[in-house]
Design an enzyme around this catalytic site. Structure first.
Site, PDB file in Angstrom:
ATOM      1  N   ARG A  64       3.018 -19.697   3.037  1.00 28.25           N
ATOM      2  CA  ARG A  64       3.385 -18.834   1.904  1.00 28.25           C
ATOM      3  C   ARG A  64       2.212 -17.991   1.434  1.00 28.25           C
ATOM      4  O   ARG A  64       2.365 -16.890   0.909  1.00 28.25           O
ATOM      5  CB  ARG A  64       3.901 -19.710   0.758  1.00 28.25           C
ATOM      6  CG  ARG A  64       4.552 -18.927  -0.368  1.00 28.25           C
ATOM      7  CD  ARG A  64       5.028 -19.854  -1.474  1.00 28.25           C
ATOM      8  NE  ARG A  64       3.918 -20.563  -2.070  1.00 28.25           N
ATOM      9  CZ  ARG A  64       3.930 -21.860  -2.398  1.00 28.25           C
ATOM     10  NH1 ARG A  64       4.987 -22.600  -2.185  1.00 28.25           N
ATOM     11  NH2 ARG A  64       2.861 -22.424  -2.920  1.00 28.25           N
ATOM     12  N   TYR A 117      12.832   5.430 -10.164  1.00 32.38           N
ATOM     13  CA  TYR A 117      13.817   4.822  -9.255  1.00 32.38           C
ATOM     14  C   TYR A 117      14.788   3.982 -10.080  1.00 32.38           C
ATOM     15  O   TYR A 117      14.371   3.144 -10.866  1.00 32.38           O
ATOM     16  CB  TYR A 117      13.038   3.967  -8.257  1.00 32.38           C
ATOM     17  CG  TYR A 117      13.839   3.198  -7.240  1.00 32.38           C
ATOM     18  CD1 TYR A 117      14.629   3.847  -6.307  1.00 32.38           C
ATOM     19  CD2 TYR A 117      13.765   1.807  -7.188  1.00 32.38           C
ATOM     20  CE1 TYR A 117      15.334   3.128  -5.358  1.00 32.38           C
ATOM     21  CE2 TYR A 117      14.466   1.084  -6.234  1.00 32.38           C
ATOM     22  CZ  TYR A 117      15.251   1.751  -5.330  1.00 32.38           C
ATOM     23  OH  TYR A 117      15.946   1.033  -4.392  1.00 32.38           O
ATOM     24  N   ASP A 189       4.432   4.222  -8.633  1.00 29.62           N
ATOM     25  CA  ASP A 189       5.247   3.995  -7.440  1.00 29.62           C
ATOM     26  C   ASP A 189       4.944   5.167  -6.501  1.00 29.62           C
ATOM     27  O   ASP A 189       5.259   6.315  -6.795  1.00 29.62           O
ATOM     28  CB  ASP A 189       6.725   3.937  -7.833  1.00 29.62           C
ATOM     29  CG  ASP A 189       7.634   3.594  -6.650  1.00 29.62           C
ATOM     30  OD1 ASP A 189       7.308   3.987  -5.518  1.00 29.62           O
ATOM     31  OD2 ASP A 189       8.678   2.957  -6.882  1.00 29.62           O
ATOM     32  N   LYS A 214      10.398   2.027   3.523  1.00 31.88           N
ATOM     33  CA  LYS A 214      10.585   3.452   3.780  1.00 31.88           C
ATOM     34  C   LYS A 214       9.658   3.905   4.909  1.00 31.88           C
ATOM     35  O   LYS A 214       9.792   3.442   6.018  1.00 31.88           O
ATOM     36  CB  LYS A 214      10.361   4.239   2.487  1.00 31.88           C
ATOM     37  CG  LYS A 214      11.141   3.662   1.282  1.00 31.88           C
ATOM     38  CD  LYS A 214      12.645   3.905   1.375  1.00 31.88           C
ATOM     39  CE  LYS A 214      13.456   3.105   0.370  1.00 31.88           C
ATOM     40  NZ  LYS A 214      13.111   3.293  -1.026  1.00 31.88           N
TER      41      LYS A 214
END
Ligand SMILES: *Cc1c(COP(=O)(O)O)cnc(C)c1O
Length: 398
Positions: A64, A117, A189, A214
């Site tokens: 993790r 967004y 962002d 993206k």
């Protein structure tokens, strides 16, 4: 990074961005000579002695907390964003949510760009609200509007430049000055430009967020997010990331690292083709306005020229008001453009939005739909032919 370091020692300067994309996050000599860092899958990491187990100082201690595959991608993105450290998350939205949760506390007030967004807005208006954080939206075109809304309990400014769907470029250095003088964090962002075409940390932000889903991955086959921070923000983000158990799949990180290798070549084509399509769309009578910061008469053009080194393939057009059936006739008949959410892959996409439904601080004056286009790697002439036939169908039913 070894190849970039060797270049810098030899030539006294950092290699250029495309060269760095080729070299970052891989160390062939540590991998038996194989070019790429392989996929290390794993949860348990074994320690040779009791002392090693309890010292907890090994580079890898538990799956993790990172594997060589995830670490390679973190280091590559951190270097590209010019940050101190990158933290990975299982999606771009998870990266946004993690950054906001790490830095905002109950009783805080935060300022968020009105063109943010939409799922970021929903996170603020639901989960952050429940946790006692008040969100206020500011005009993305005017940093003075953000300054005027700063209160004694304001903790951070969350920018997104250009804004989702409406593409307003924000003055990140001005927002950074406001944040610095009021003692706030500035987050940005940075998904639209990718770290190749904009580096918010260099412009004064403390945190830069990527939906690596993206352009970084670039092939529409991975969900992944990244939060990159400066030295000042690193300890805060580290505590949240570790204690919340956030991690990303090594397989997805491998694909994202593979995407980085071609990011420069892909983005340049997305940029050029996108601009060619945008310029053609401007000549069409069905279109009221093209929302693309790289067009010289765009309101954000001067800021884009100052703060960005390129444009992506994502932009919008405001269509003349028309009945639903005209829009459906246009979109349902497209052959090369897919209809679907997300973007940044090799393929072209078209999705309509009504900006009035997702802003509260600033009015949106136009009645028509905003059609968001992602211009992929296909031939621009073919994409224009598809859009031309679509706009003809649109006109016939208006
Ligand atoms: C897509 C997107 C996100 C969310 O990323 P996911 O990986 O889809 O969760 C965040 N910000 C912006 C600007 C985006 O376009």
């Amino acid at each position: 990074m070894a190849a970039s370091d060797a270049f810098e020692r030899r030539f006294g300067r950092k290699p250029g961005p495309a060269t760095r994309l080729s070299a970052l996050g891989r160390e062939p000599r540590a991998q038996h000579g194989f070019v790429n860092t392989p996929i290390y899958r794993g949860s348990t990491v074994l320690f040779p002695t009791l002392d090693a187990l309890t010292a907890y100082s090994a580079e890898y201690t538990y799956g993790r907390r990172g594997t060589p595959t995830t670490r390679a991608l973190e280091e590559a993105i951190a270097a590209l964003e010019n940050g101190a450290k990158t933290f990975l998350a299982p999606s771009g939205l998870a990266a946004v949510a993690a950054a906001l949760t790490a830095f905002a506390s109950p009783g805080d007030h935060i300022l968020v760009a009105d063109a943010v967004y939409h799922p970021t807005r929903r996170f603020c208006d639901t989960t952050l609200k429940r946790l006692g954080v008040e969100t206020e939206y500011y005009d993305p075109r005017h940093s003075a509007d953000a300054a005027a809304r700063v209160r004694a309990n304001t903790r951070l400014i969350f920018a997104e430049s250009p804004g989702s769907n409406t593409f307003e470029v924000q003055d990140l250095p001005a927002l950074a000055a406001i944040a610095r003088s009021a003692g706030l964090w500035l987050m940005a962002d940075n998904t639209w430009a990718s770290p190749l075409y904009c580096r918010p940390l260099d412009l004064g932000a403390d945190v830069s967020i990527q939906s690596a889903t993206k352009y970084i991955t670039g092939h529409s086959d991975v969900m992944l997010g990244a939060v990159t921070v400066n030295d000042r923000a690193a300890p805060v983000m580290r505590v949240y990331h570790e204690t919340a158990g956030l991690c990303a799949s090594p397989e997805d990180c491998f694909l994202a690292a593979r995407g980085l290798r071609t990011l420069s070549a892909r983005l340049e084509r997305h940029w050029r083709s996108g601009l060619a399509v945008a310029e053609w769309l401007r000549t069409r009578p069905e279109i009221l306005r093209v929302l693309h910061p790289a067009l010289p008469d765009d309101p954000g053009h001067a800021l884009w020229r100052r703060d960005f080194t390129g444009a992506s393939g994502l932009f919008g057009v405001v269509l003349r008001p028309a009945p639903h059936e005209a829009l459906a006739a246009m979109l349902d008949g497209l052959t090369l453009f897919g209809m679907g959410y997300s973007w940044g892959g090799f393929e072209s996409l078209a999705v309509p939005f009504d900006p009035r439904s997702c802003r509260t601080a600033t009015p949106w004056m136009e009645d028509g739909w905003v059609l968001r286009l992602h211009i992929g790697l296909e031939e621009p002439e073919d994409l224009i032919a598809d859009l031309e036939a679509g706009l003809d169908r649109f006109s016939e039913r208006r």
